[in-house]
Structure formats: structure tokens, C-alpha cells
Design a protein around this motif. Structure first.
Motif, mmCIF file in Angstrom:
data_model
loop_
_atom_site.group_PDB
_atom_site.id
_atom_site.type_symbol
_atom_site.label_atom_id
_atom_site.label_comp_id
_atom_site.label_asym_id
_atom_site.label_seq_id
_atom_site.Cartn_x
_atom_site.Cartn_y
_atom_site.Cartn_z
ATOM 1 N N ASP A 121 43.786 47.531 18.807
ATOM 2 C CA ASP A 121 43.234 46.840 19.977
ATOM 3 C C ASP A 121 41.915 47.527 20.304
ATOM 4 O O ASP A 121 41.891 48.662 20.787
ATOM 5 C CB ASP A 121 44.203 46.941 21.158
ATOM 6 N N GLU A 122 40.802 46.839 20.056
ATOM 7 C CA GLU A 122 39.483 47.456 20.187
ATOM 8 C C GLU A 122 38.732 47.012 21.443
ATOM 9 O O GLU A 122 37.525 47.217 21.556
ATOM 10 C CB GLU A 122 38.641 47.128 18.949
ATOM 11 N N ARG A 123 39.422 46.460 22.406
ATOM 12 C CA ARG A 123 38.731 45.935 23.596
ATOM 13 C C ARG A 123 37.989 47.024 24.371
ATOM 14 O O ARG A 123 36.886 46.779 24.885
ATOM 15 C CB ARG A 123 39.735 45.215 24.489
ATOM 16 N N ASP A 124 38.567 48.219 24.457
ATOM 17 C CA ASP A 124 37.882 49.302 25.168
ATOM 18 C C ASP A 124 36.561 49.663 24.495
ATOM 19 O O ASP A 124 35.571 49.980 25.168
ATOM 20 C CB ASP A 124 38.785 50.533 25.241
ATOM 21 N N ARG A 125 36.526 49.618 23.182
ATOM 22 C CA ARG A 125 35.290 49.911 22.450
ATOM 23 C C ARG A 125 34.230 48.857 22.732
ATOM 24 O O ARG A 125 33.052 49.180 22.893
ATOM 25 C CB ARG A 125 35.569 49.978 20.949
ATOM 26 N N PHE A 126 34.648 47.610 22.798
ATOM 27 C CA PHE A 126 33.694 46.547 23.090
ATOM 28 C C PHE A 126 33.091 46.729 24.483
ATOM 29 O O PHE A 126 31.883 46.606 24.679
ATOM 30 C CB PHE A 126 34.368 45.171 23.004
ATOM 31 N N VAL A 127 33.961 47.018 25.454
ATOM 32 C CA VAL A 127 33.484 47.214 26.829
ATOM 33 C C VAL A 127 32.537 48.405 26.894
ATOM 34 O O VAL A 127 31.503 48.361 27.580
ATOM 35 C CB VAL A 127 34.679 47.413 27.779
ATOM 36 N N ALA A 128 32.838 49.478 26.163
ATOM 37 C CA ALA A 128 31.984 50.661 26.148
ATOM 38 C C ALA A 128 30.612 50.350 25.566
ATOM 39 O O ALA A 128 29.618 50.996 25.909
ATOM 40 C CB ALA A 128 32.656 51.784 25.355
ATOM 41 N N CYS A 129 30.554 49.344 24.690
ATOM 42 C CA CYS A 129 29.289 48.926 24.073
ATOM 43 C C CYS A 129 28.627 47.791 24.847
ATOM 44 O O CYS A 129 27.714 47.139 24.337
ATOM 45 C CB CYS A 129 29.534 48.495 22.631
ATOM 46 N N LYS A 130 29.126 47.535 26.083
ATOM 47 C CA LYS A 130 28.585 46.480 26.941
ATOM 48 C C LYS A 130 28.798 45.086 26.362
ATOM 49 O O LYS A 130 28.014 44.167 26.605
ATOM 50 C CB LYS A 130 27.086 46.710 27.212
ATOM 51 N N LEU A 131 29.883 44.931 25.598
ATOM 52 C CA LEU A 131 30.241 43.629 25.044
ATOM 53 C C LEU A 131 31.454 43.092 25.795
ATOM 54 O O LEU A 131 32.248 43.866 26.339
ATOM 55 C CB LEU A 131 30.584 43.762 23.556
ATOM 56 N N PRO A 132 31.626 41.758 25.817
ATOM 57 C CA PRO A 132 32.835 41.205 26.438
ATOM 58 C C PRO A 132 34.064 41.710 25.693
ATOM 59 O O PRO A 132 34.032 41.866 24.469
ATOM 60 C CB PRO A 132 32.669 39.690 26.271
ATOM 61 N N GLU A 133 35.158 41.946 26.422
ATOM 62 C CA GLU A 133 36.355 42.475 25.762
ATOM 63 C C GLU A 133 36.958 41.487 24.780
ATOM 64 O O GLU A 133 37.710 41.871 23.884
ATOM 65 C CB GLU A 133 37.395 42.915 26.787
ATOM 66 N N ASP A 134 36.623 40.182 24.930
ATOM 67 C CA ASP A 134 37.113 39.179 23.980
ATOM 68 C C ASP A 134 36.052 38.839 22.930
ATOM 69 O O ASP A 134 36.091 37.771 22.318
ATOM 70 C CB ASP A 134 37.563 37.916 24.714
#
Length: 220
Positions: free
Chosen positions: A188-201
Motif C-alpha cells: 500500500d503506497e498511498r503514504d508515499r504518494f501523499v509525501a510526494c504531493k500526489l493524490p493518494e489514489d
């Protein structure tokens, strides 16, 4: 070895059980089916707060440390009494005179009665895309971190009744149905996306379902 399996649920599963004939709630990390309780108290006003919260979480009713309903000091009597912000609930007996013996001792109150427990809330609900390669149809569902692929397969049957006749793969590799997404190498990589300023989806893992042509099985 896989992690220990529990009958875990996501909040979206609980939310659909929101009527007096199908009433689920969650509290303190557990999921409870109170349908029978609704039948028993059907003609009493005490059931109304539960019906109003059917399909929802009612953890705010409880003292998490004591695993019991909350108390407060009554402003008139000065004694400790159950805190029922939405009105009296089943198994809470109101007293006219000051007393702390409010709980009926002849039975276990419903919130402590294990017979109503359906399972547990997941520690992490994550999105999962499922694609039927044969038809091209796809859908996204929220699944439990603890769910095996077999459990995800069972939940997907409402979208494809023949789901068990398919081989499930991820990035070309067959999935082990007894393992979870993470155990199958699908983090589950949603936290990484959020950390990169990307939507979690930004990216949702896609499980590919290939129909098993039984007529060609075993033929070269």
C-alpha cells in the motif's frame, strides 16, 4: 507463513447494514450485528438511538480504557450514571433515587455480549482495482489489509458471479489466494504518494482476472 486471519471489515461494509432488520454498528475496534437486539426491543423507545446509528461507529459512547459505556456525574443527584447523549439505550435501567447500581445484574449488557460480535475493524482499509480481462469490465473496492486474495475474490462475486472460474494475477504473476495483497508483494503506497504531493489514489493496484477455459485444460 501468512499473518493470522480475522473476520475483518471495512466501514463501507458496515454502512450498508443500516435498517431495523439488518443493523450493524462498530465500536472499540469491533463490528457487531445488533439485528436480534432490535427485534427484542422493537416496541421500546430505548432502541431508537441504536437505529439512528445503524451502519455507523458508536465508539464515542464508550470508555475505551474500561471497555464499558461512559459515565458522568448527575448534576442533581451527584452520583455517577450512564452517559446516554442520544437518550436511554437497551440494558441501561434509569433510577429515580440516587444509586450506582444501574446495571441489571441478571444479564450481560449487549455491549459486552460476545454473541453480537461479527468481527473486527481492519487496521488499514486500502483500495483495490479488479479487472476482468475477458470482458474489460473493472471496479474498485476497499479491502482490508488482513484480507486474503480469496476473501477479496469472494467479495467481488457481487460484480462477477463466476469470479472463482478465473485465474487472478498481478503484473503477470499468479497470486497466492491464501495470502494478502502485501504478502503477494503488492504494498500500500498511498503514504508515499501523499509525501510526494500526489493524490493518494494516484495509482491503485490492479488485479487481473483471466477466465479459465476448462475445455482447453490439459491440452497442448
Amino acid at each position: 507463513m501468512g499473518i493470522q486471519r480475522y473476520n475483518v471489515k471495512v466501514t463501507t461494509e458496515i454502512a450498508v447494514h443500516n435498517t431495523h432488520v439488518d443493523c450493524w454498528v462498530s465500536y472499540n475496534g469491533g463490528v457487531y450485528d445488533l439485528t436480534d437486539l432490535c427485534k427484542i426491543w422493537a416496541e421500546r423507545k430505548e432502541i431508537q438511538p441504536i437505529l439512528a446509528h445503524a451502519g455507523k461507529d458508536i465508539s464515542h459512547w464508550f470508555d475505551h480504557e474500561k471497555n464499558d459505556i461512559k459515565y458522568y456525574v448527575h448534576p442533581v443527584t451527584g452520583v455517577q450514571v450512564p452517559y446516554c447523549p442520544h437518550g436511554p439505550i437497551p440494558d441501561v435501567i434509569p433510577h429515580v433515587v440516587p444509586t450506582t447500581t444501574w446495571r441489571p445484574f441478571y444479564k450481560c449488557p449487549w455491549w459486552l455480549d460476545g454473541k453480537y460480535r461479527k468481527g473486527y475493524l481492519t487496521k488499514n482499509a486500502r483500495p483495490c482495482r479488479i479487472l476482468n480481462v475477458l470482458t474489460g469490465t473493472q471496479f474498485v473496492i476497499m479491502v482490508c489489509e488482513e484480507d486474503s486474495i480469496k476473501r477479496i475474490q469472494e467479495r467481488s462475486l457481487i460484480y462477477n458471479a463466476n469470479g472463482k472460474s478465473y485465474t487472478w494475477k498481478f503484473e503477470g504473476k499468479n497470486l497466492n489466494l491464501d495470502l494478502t495483497l502485501t504478502e503477494n508483494g503488492i504494498p500500500d503506497e498511498r503514504d508515499r504518494f501523499v509525501a510526494c504531493k500526489l493524490p493518494e489514489d494516484y495509482y491503485i493496484p490492479c488485479l487481473m482476472c483471466y477466465y479459465n477455459d476448462e475445455c482447453s485444460c490439459g491440452k497442448e
